[in-house]
Each structure stands twice: as structure tokens, then as C-alpha cells.
Design a protein around this motif. Structure first.
Motif, PDB file in Angstrom:
ATOM      1  N   LEU A 215      -3.058 -21.466 -77.156  1.00  0.00           N
ATOM      2  CA  LEU A 215      -1.810 -22.103 -76.727  1.00  0.00           C
ATOM      3  C   LEU A 215      -0.944 -21.090 -75.989  1.00  0.00           C
ATOM      4  CD1 LEU A 215      -0.728 -24.152 -79.872  1.00  0.00           C
ATOM      5  CD2 LEU A 215      -1.738 -25.033 -77.741  1.00  0.00           C
TER       6      LEU A 215
ATOM      7  N   GLN B  31       0.421  -2.454 -64.141  1.00  0.00           N
ATOM      8  CA  GLN B  31      -0.004  -1.835 -62.882  1.00  0.00           C
ATOM      9  C   GLN B  31      -1.500  -2.021 -62.648  1.00  0.00           C
ATOM     10  OE1 GLN B  31       2.683   2.022 -63.014  1.00  0.00           O
ATOM     11  NE2 GLN B  31       2.578   1.186 -60.960  1.00  0.00           N
ATOM     12  N   GLY B  32      -2.186  -2.600 -63.611  1.00  0.00           N
ATOM     13  CA  GLY B  32      -3.596  -2.959 -63.420  1.00  0.00           C
ATOM     14  C   GLY B  32      -4.560  -1.784 -63.412  1.00  0.00           C
TER      15      GLY B  32
ATOM     16  N   LEU C  60      -3.613  -2.849 -71.235  1.00  0.00           N
ATOM     17  CA  LEU C  60      -4.484  -3.887 -70.656  1.00  0.00           C
ATOM     18  C   LEU C  60      -5.944  -3.478 -70.784  1.00  0.00           C
ATOM     19  CD1 LEU C  60      -3.950  -5.811 -67.407  1.00  0.00           C
ATOM     20  CD2 LEU C  60      -5.848  -4.234 -67.451  1.00  0.00           C
TER      21      LEU C  60
ATOM     22  N   ALA D  31       3.276 -19.729 -68.679  1.00  0.00           N
ATOM     23  CA  ALA D  31       2.160 -19.540 -67.736  1.00  0.00           C
ATOM     24  C   ALA D  31       1.335 -18.348 -68.214  1.00  0.00           C
ATOM     25  CB  ALA D  31       2.709 -19.288 -66.337  1.00  0.00           C
ATOM     26  N   LEU D  32       0.055 -18.361 -67.937  1.00  0.00           N
ATOM     27  CA  LEU D  32      -0.837 -17.292 -68.419  1.00  0.00           C
ATOM     28  C   LEU D  32      -0.444 -15.939 -67.823  1.00  0.00           C
ATOM     29  CD1 LEU D  32      -4.176 -19.293 -68.066  1.00  0.00           C
ATOM     30  CD2 LEU D  32      -2.947 -18.789 -70.200  1.00  0.00           C
TER      31      LEU D  32
ATOM     32  N   GLY E 294       1.485 -25.165 -74.923  1.00  0.00           N
ATOM     33  CA  GLY E 294       2.041 -25.679 -76.169  1.00  0.00           C
ATOM     34  C   GLY E 294       3.074 -24.722 -76.713  1.00  0.00           C
TER      35      GLY E 294
ATOM     36  N   ALA F 207       0.803 -12.976 -78.410  1.00  0.00           N
ATOM     37  CA  ALA F 207       1.914 -13.397 -77.542  1.00  0.00           C
ATOM     38  C   ALA F 207       2.741 -12.215 -77.054  1.00  0.00           C
ATOM     39  CB  ALA F 207       2.783 -14.406 -78.276  1.00  0.00           C
TER      40      ALA F 207
ATOM     41  N   THR G  27      -2.085  -2.738 -76.832  1.00  0.00           N
ATOM     42  CA  THR G  27      -1.476  -1.449 -76.471  1.00  0.00           C
ATOM     43  C   THR G  27      -1.555  -1.206 -74.967  1.00  0.00           C
ATOM     44  OG1 THR G  27      -2.005  -0.502 -78.619  1.00  0.00           O
ATOM     45  CG2 THR G  27      -1.423   1.065 -76.885  1.00  0.00           C
TER      46      THR G  27
ATOM     47  N   THR H 195       1.205  -8.627 -68.881  1.00  0.00           N
ATOM     48  CA  THR H 195      -0.021  -8.584 -68.091  1.00  0.00           C
ATOM     49  C   THR H 195       0.271  -8.704 -66.602  1.00  0.00           C
ATOM     50  OG1 THR H 195      -1.279  -9.470 -69.937  1.00  0.00           O
ATOM     51  CG2 THR H 195      -2.299  -9.630 -67.772  1.00  0.00           C
TER      52      THR H 195
ATOM     53  N   TYR I 173       4.395  -0.465 -56.261  1.00  0.00           N
ATOM     54  CA  TYR I 173       4.920  -0.774 -57.590  1.00  0.00           C
ATOM     55  C   TYR I 173       5.034   0.564 -58.312  1.00  0.00           C
ATOM     56  CZ  TYR I 173       5.190  -3.428 -62.002  1.00  0.00           C
ATOM     57  OH  TYR I 173       5.584  -3.982 -63.192  1.00  0.00           O
TER      58      TYR I 173
ATOM     59  N   GLY J  73       4.259 -12.096 -68.857  1.00  0.00           N
ATOM     60  CA  GLY J  73       4.820 -11.069 -69.742  1.00  0.00           C
ATOM     61  C   GLY J  73       4.370  -9.737 -69.189  1.00  0.00           C
TER      62      GLY J  73
ATOM     63  N   LEU K  37      10.750  -0.515 -70.162  1.00  0.00           N
ATOM     64  CA  LEU K  37      10.539   0.138 -68.863  1.00  0.00           C
ATOM     65  C   LEU K  37      11.459  -0.500 -67.835  1.00  0.00           C
ATOM     66  CD1 LEU K  37       6.617   0.121 -68.703  1.00  0.00           C
ATOM     67  CD2 LEU K  37       8.069   2.141 -69.033  1.00  0.00           C
TER      68      LEU K  37
ATOM     69  N   ARG L  61       7.336  -3.013 -73.238  1.00  0.00           N
ATOM     70  CA  ARG L  61       5.962  -2.941 -73.729  1.00  0.00           C
ATOM     71  C   ARG L  61       6.031  -3.329 -75.205  1.00  0.00           C
ATOM     72  NH1 ARG L  61       5.260   3.108 -71.720  1.00  0.00           N
ATOM     73  NH2 ARG L  61       7.458   2.969 -72.282  1.00  0.00           N
TER      74      ARG L  61
ATOM     75  N   GLY M 183       6.391 -11.896 -77.746  1.00  0.00           N
ATOM     76  CA  GLY M 183       6.597 -13.159 -78.468  1.00  0.00           C
ATOM     77  C   GLY M 183       6.040 -13.138 -79.878  1.00  0.00           C
TER      78      GLY M 183
ATOM     79  N   LEU N 297       7.081 -15.245 -83.583  1.00  0.00           N
ATOM     80  CA  LEU N 297       6.048 -16.051 -84.248  1.00  0.00           C
ATOM     81  C   LEU N 297       5.790 -15.539 -85.658  1.00  0.00           C
ATOM     82  CD1 LEU N 297       3.729 -16.413 -81.145  1.00  0.00           C
ATOM     83  CD2 LEU N 297       4.831 -18.316 -82.356  1.00  0.00           C
TER      84      LEU N 297
HETATM   85  C1  LIG Z   1       5.265  -2.341 -66.516  1.00  0.00           C
HETATM   86  C2  LIG Z   1       3.968  -2.227 -67.252  1.00  0.00           C
HETATM   87  C3  LIG Z   1       2.884  -1.609 -66.654  1.00  0.00           C
HETATM   88  C4  LIG Z   1       1.663  -1.508 -67.337  1.00  0.00           C
HETATM   89  N1  LIG Z   1       0.598  -0.943 -66.695  1.00  0.00           N
HETATM   90  C5  LIG Z   1      -0.601  -0.882 -67.331  1.00  0.00           C
HETATM   91  C6  LIG Z   1      -1.738  -0.367 -66.666  1.00  0.00           C
HETATM   92  O1  LIG Z   1      -1.690   0.014 -65.504  1.00  0.00           O
HETATM   93  N2  LIG Z   1      -2.912  -0.318 -67.366  1.00  0.00           N
HETATM   94  C7  LIG Z   1      -3.011  -0.737 -68.658  1.00  0.00           C
HETATM   95  O2  LIG Z   1      -4.104  -0.643 -69.233  1.00  0.00           O
HETATM   96  N3  LIG Z   1      -1.940  -1.259 -69.309  1.00  0.00           N
HETATM   97  C8  LIG Z   1      -0.751  -1.353 -68.680  1.00  0.00           C
HETATM   98  N4  LIG Z   1       0.336  -1.879 -69.310  1.00  0.00           N
HETATM   99  C9  LIG Z   1       0.181  -2.432 -70.662  1.00  0.00           C
HETATM  100  C10 LIG Z   1      -0.409  -3.842 -70.580  1.00  0.00           C
HETATM  101  O3  LIG Z   1       0.219  -4.573 -69.566  1.00  0.00           O
HETATM  102  C11 LIG Z   1      -0.244  -4.571 -71.901  1.00  0.00           C
HETATM  103  O4  LIG Z   1      -0.742  -3.793 -72.957  1.00  0.00           O
HETATM  104  C12 LIG Z   1      -1.004  -5.899 -71.906  1.00  0.00           C
HETATM  105  O5  LIG Z   1      -0.824  -6.610 -70.703  1.00  0.00           O
HETATM  106  C13 LIG Z   1      -0.516  -6.745 -73.068  1.00  0.00           C
HETATM  107  O6  LIG Z   1      -1.187  -7.964 -72.999  1.00  0.00           O
HETATM  108  P1  LIG Z   1      -0.869  -9.140 -74.017  1.00  0.00           P
HETATM  109  O7  LIG Z   1      -1.809 -10.225 -73.643  1.00  0.00           O
HETATM  110  O8  LIG Z   1      -0.879  -8.633 -75.410  1.00  0.00           O
HETATM  111  O9  LIG Z   1       0.649  -9.541 -73.774  1.00  0.00           O
HETATM  112  P2  LIG Z   1       1.363 -10.276 -72.544  1.00  0.00           P
HETATM  113  O10 LIG Z   1       0.726  -9.920 -71.257  1.00  0.00           O
HETATM  114  O11 LIG Z   1       2.818  -9.979 -72.698  1.00  0.00           O
HETATM  115  O12 LIG Z   1       1.061 -11.807 -72.783  1.00  0.00           O
HETATM  116  C14 LIG Z   1       1.691 -12.566 -73.766  1.00  0.00           C
HETATM  117  C15 LIG Z   1       1.507 -14.025 -73.431  1.00  0.00           C
HETATM  118  O13 LIG Z   1       1.988 -14.783 -74.523  1.00  0.00           O
HETATM  119  C16 LIG Z   1       2.847 -15.796 -74.051  1.00  0.00           C
HETATM  120  N5  LIG Z   1       3.790 -16.095 -75.120  1.00  0.00           N
HETATM  121  C17 LIG Z   1       4.861 -15.391 -75.529  1.00  0.00           C
HETATM  122  N6  LIG Z   1       5.455 -15.985 -76.571  1.00  0.00           N
HETATM  123  C18 LIG Z   1       4.736 -17.094 -76.845  1.00  0.00           C
HETATM  124  C19 LIG Z   1       4.841 -18.124 -77.810  1.00  0.00           C
HETATM  125  N7  LIG Z   1       5.834 -18.147 -78.723  1.00  0.00           N
HETATM  126  N8  LIG Z   1       3.934 -19.128 -77.795  1.00  0.00           N
HETATM  127  C20 LIG Z   1       2.924 -19.155 -76.885  1.00  0.00           C
HETATM  128  N9  LIG Z   1       2.780 -18.195 -75.945  1.00  0.00           N
HETATM  129  C21 LIG Z   1       3.670 -17.173 -75.931  1.00  0.00           C
HETATM  130  C22 LIG Z   1       3.479 -15.222 -72.780  1.00  0.00           C
HETATM  131  O14 LIG Z   1       3.947 -16.252 -71.921  1.00  0.00           O
HETATM  132  C23 LIG Z   1       2.295 -14.452 -72.191  1.00  0.00           C
HETATM  133  O15 LIG Z   1       1.480 -15.271 -71.380  1.00  0.00           O
HETATM  134  C24 LIG Z   1       1.550  -2.011 -68.654  1.00  0.00           C
HETATM  135  C25 LIG Z   1       2.660  -2.615 -69.265  1.00  0.00           C
HETATM  136  C26 LIG Z   1       3.848  -2.755 -68.576  1.00  0.00           C
HETATM  137  C27 LIG Z   1       5.000  -3.434 -69.241  1.00  0.00           C
END
Ligand SMILES: Cc1cc2nc3c(=O)[nH]c(=O)nc-3n(C[C@H](O)[C@H](O)[C@H](O)COP(=O)(O)OP(=O)(O)OC[C@H]3O[C@@H](n4cnc5c(N)ncnc54)[C@H](O)[C@@H]3O)c2cc1C
Length: 387
Positions: free
Chosen positions: A34, A48-49, A344, A38-39, A174, A205, A342, A44, A268, A42, A228, A314, A208, A212
Motif C-alpha cells: 500500500l 542522488q541514485g 538506496l 505516489a511510488l 491506500g 514508509a 539506510t 527515493t 543535483y 520521499g 539535508l 533521511r 512515514g 505508522l
Molecule cells: C537527498 C538524498 C540523497 C540520497 N542519495 C543517495 C544515494 O545517492 N545513494 C544511496 O544509496 N542512497 C541515497 N540516499 C538514501 C536513500 O534515498 C534512502 O535510503 C532510500 O531511498 C529510502 O527508501 P525507502 O523506500 O525506505 O523510503 P522512501 O523513499 O522515503 O519511501 C517511502 C514511501 O512510503 C510512502 N509512505 C509514507 N508514509 C506512508 C503511509 N503512512 N502509508 C503508505 N505509504 C506511505 C511514501 O509516499 C514513499 O513512497 C539519499 C537520501 C536523500 C534524502
């Protein structure tokens, strides 16, 4: 209004949730995800990929465990990007660069910085001789040194798109408004009245997760935020993916990746200025970014470049305010597993940890499925790119 039942419900569709969902489906669980908006909406989409392979983490001040964790996932990413087995098929992901540059500034401290770089060189980083430098470095002064590492840079939006395509329509929109327990499982109440029962709820999340966990009455204090202040430079002069090195600090003076917004090339900007600029106003942060660029790339004319900034947290497993060395997956309460990758690049390790935690608790799936309510929910789109 309706009810559904599945083995595992994943909440949050960033890189972590999508990769975890793929792993659960591969392992034979009846799993769904859920997403509230949008996917990737946050960290991701804002990341910076960079698929860190260890070069940055071998800079002074970084833990050995951190470089080990990122090194271990390289094979999985390579398998995925090659369309091979053991990982989602990532062959269609847009690779922005196959290498990351490391360069020294050539200023007063350049000899010391070069010494730092040579330390990094032991970790598979190679010196680039001046004759082979990329076009944008043509005007660099005599003291500048350039290295490269095979760490790739991916377009995060395209990564999310491709991961979504690999989970067979199992990601849905959802909003969770209630969490409770029933028998040995968890019951999730959605806005609109639907209920989903599952053996385990996996929270991916990002930031998020905190709300939760609160909704589930789980343990407080499991998550930390490290903010950041990112900067996007619009109208950048050439493609650049890399870190400008500085000595004696555990982070680069500047990290630059190159994207595109509305047909214009963007740089970026992360690294030191993004961490140090959290308390700064937009104007001050743009000033700091200009100063960092002038220090790191003094030969480059940036007079026509426009700047935008945004703040983003982060979200990580609690680790005393420091970056955890690995992905974190902890039970927030019975049946509710909270996960933060921690980085991507560590999403595959987060997914493996989820499978391990579920098996440790004897959660193996096969409890019967009812999926009308889940199927009736809309499929989520991908978050808009920010750089
Ligand atoms: C500026 C920046 C640069 C970065 N650069 C790098 C990099 O170059 N290389 C690297 O390896 N890592 C990097 N990172 C770290 C990396 O981006 C994160 O560790 C990773 O993307 C986290 O993924 P995630 O899926 O846990 O969270 P997120 O990407 O934050 O995804 C969370 C998802 O949950 C959804 N959500 C939130 N709350 C709820 C809810 N209550 N119910 C349902 N859905 C919800 C959001 O809409 C989102 O789609 C960077 C981080 C930042 C902030």
C-alpha cells in the motif's frame, strides 16, 4: 467497503518497499503493498541514485562495516541491471553514469586532499590521467587530480518505474488509518472503510514509519531523522557525476549528479553543503552552494545557472544520530516489522532482512487469501522527479 486477507502487507512504496515486495512474491508469500501517494514519494525520488560500492565509505571517519555492507550488494545490483536472476529485472533502468568521479580542488590543501584520495585508491578507485579527462575538466588548474570509481548512478524515477513493473500489479494506493491485532496477525483499516488482515505488516514508509509505528502502538524511538538541504542547479554546463574531495572529513566537499528538468540539464548538489545547510534560508543555502561550486570547480563559469533548494529528511533506524552501517529491520511490536534501508543501494539487504525476520518468527504464508478489496484499489503512479 470490503475485507481482504494476505500473508504480508507492505506499507510504503519507495525503493525499499518495492524491492521487499518483489522478494516476498519470489519467496512465495501472498504479498501486497500500500502506498499513500505516489511510488518513491520521499527519499527515493530525491536520492542522488549513486550505487555506492565503498569508495565514499572508505574516506576517513567511516566504519569498516559500512563499506562491507555496500560492497556485498554490488553483485545483486549487477545481476538486476543485467536482467539476471536473484534480483528484480532492472535491465530497463536508466543508468545516468557508469562511473563516479572523485576530484581534488587544486587549492592550498590539494596535496593533502590528494593524499586522502590515494588512500581511497586502495579500494578500486583509479587515477584518470589528464589526457583522458572529461571535457568539463579541461580548464582545471595544475593542482587538480582526478580519479574514477565504477560506482554507477541510476535515475531514481526510472528505477521506481521498473521496480513497479516487476511486482505484478501488487502495489495499490491506500491510506492506513488504523492498526490492530487479531489472532496471531494484524488488521489494517484503510480510509474508505476497507480492512486487510495479514500475518505480518512490513513498514517501509521511510519517514512515514514513525506515524505508522505510533498507530500500531509500537515501540517509540526506533527511527532517527537526519535532515539535508539539497540544491538543484538548473542550466548546468556539462554532465558531472562525482564527489569533490576534502581531507579530514568523513564526507565529500560536494557531491554532484546530473539530471534533467523540463529539458534543462540540472546538477543535483549533495554532500557537505547539504548536511551543513539545514538551518540556512533558501537564499543562504544557494549562496553556500555557489561558494562550494566555486571552491570545487573554480574554472567553470556558472553565471547562467539558476538554483532551487528543498529540505528532506533521511529516515533511518535509530543509531545515535549517526548513519547505521547497514539496513535496519526491527519488530516494532508483534506482527509489525519496521524497516529502513539506510541507503538506496542497501535495499536488497533490507529485503533479505525482512525474509529472515519473518522466517525467524515462523511466518511462512499460505494462510488463505481474499483479495477483492485490495484489487479494487487504484494502482499508484511514480512520484514526480525533483532533479
Ligand atoms: C537527498 C538524498 C540523497 C540520497 N542519495 C543517495 C544515494 O545517492 N545513494 C544511496 O544509496 N542512497 C541515497 N540516499 C538514501 C536513500 O534515498 C534512502 O535510503 C532510500 O531511498 C529510502 O527508501 P525507502 O523506500 O525506505 O523510503 P522512501 O523513499 O522515503 O519511501 C517511502 C514511501 O512510503 C510512502 N509512505 C509514507 N508514509 C506512508 C503511509 N503512512 N502509508 C503508505 N505509504 C506511505 C511514501 O509516499 C514513499 O513512497 C539519499 C537520501 C536523500 C534524502
Amino acid at each position: 467497503m470490503g475485507g481482504s486477507r494476505c500473508d504480508v502487507l507492505v506499507v510504503g512504496g519507495g525503493v525499499c518497499g518495492l524491492w521487499t515486495l518483489w522478494s516476498l512474491l519470489e519467496a512465495g508469500y501472498d504479498a501486497w503493498l500500500l502506498e499513500r501517494s505516489a511510488l518513491g514519494d520521499g527519499q527515493t525520488i530525491a536520492s542522488q541514485g549513486i550505487l555506492h560500492a565503498g569508495a565514499k565509505y572508505r574516506l576517513p571517519g567511516n566504519a569498516v562495516d559500512a563499506s562491507r555492507a555496500v560492497a556485498e550488494v554490488q553483485e545483486i545490483w549487477c545481476a538486476g541491471l543485467g536482467g539476471g536472476a536473484g534480483a528484480p529485472d532492472l535491465a530497463r533502468v536508466r543508468v545516468l553514469s557508469r562511473r563516479t568521479l572523485l576530484w581534488t580542488t587544486g587549492s592550498v590543501g590539494s596535496r593533502l586532499a590528494a593524499a586522502g584520495a590515494s588512500r581511497v585508491m586502495r579500494s578500486g578507485v583509479e587515477r584518470v590521467e589528464r589526457g583522458a579527462w572529461p571535457a568539463g575538466f579541461g580548464g582545471a588548474g595544475a593542482g587538480v587530480e582526478l580519479f574514477e570509481t565504477p560506482e554507477m548512478v541510476l535515475d531514481p524515477a526510472s528505477l521506481v518505474e521498473v521496480l513497479r513493473d516487476g511486482v505484478s500489479g501488487r502495489a495499490r494506493v491506500g491510506r492506513v488509518i488504523g492498526l490492530g491485532t487479531r489472532d496471531s496477525g494484524v488488521v489494517v483499516e484503510l480510509e474508505g472503510g476497507d480492512r486487510v488482515a495479514c500475518d505480518a505488516l512490513v513498514l517501509t514508509a521511510g519517514a512515514g514509519n514513525e506515524g505508522l509505528i505510533g498507530l500500531a502502538g509500537g515501540k517509540p524511538g526506533l527511527m532517527q531523522r537526519r535532515p539535508l538541504h539539497q540544491v538543484v542547479a538548473i542550466g548546468a554546463p556539462f554532465d558531472l557525476h562525482g564527489h569533490c574531495l576534502q581531507l579530514s572529513l568523513d564526507k565529500p566537499a560536494l557531491t554532484v549528479t546530473t539530471g534533467e528538468l523540463a529539458g534543462e540539464r540540472t546538477w543535483y548538489l549533495g554532500g557537505g553543503p547539504a548536511e551543513e545547510g539545514v538551518g540556512r534560508s533558501r537564499e543562504d543555502q544557494i549562496g553556500a552552494a555557489r561558494a562550494a561550486l566555486a571552491r570545487c570547480l573554480p574554472w567553470v563559469d556558472l553565471s547562467g545557472v539558476r538554483f532551487e533548494t528543498f529540505l528532506i529528511d533521511r529516515a533511518e533506524g535509530e543509531h545515535g544520530g549517526k548513519r547505521p552501517d547497514d539496513a535496519v529491520a526491527v519488530w516494532a511490536r508483534e506482527g509489525v516489522l519496521a524497516v529502513w534501508p539506510t541507503k538506496l543501494v542497501l535495499a536488497p539487504r533490507a529485503a533479505t532482512q525482512v525474509l529472515d525476520r519473518l522466517r525467524e518468527r515462523g511466518i511462512r504464508g499460505g494462510g488463505g487469501r481474499v483479495d477483492e478489496a485490495l484489487r479494487s484499489l487504484a494502482e499508484p503512479g511514480v512520484a514526480a522527479r525533483v532533479w
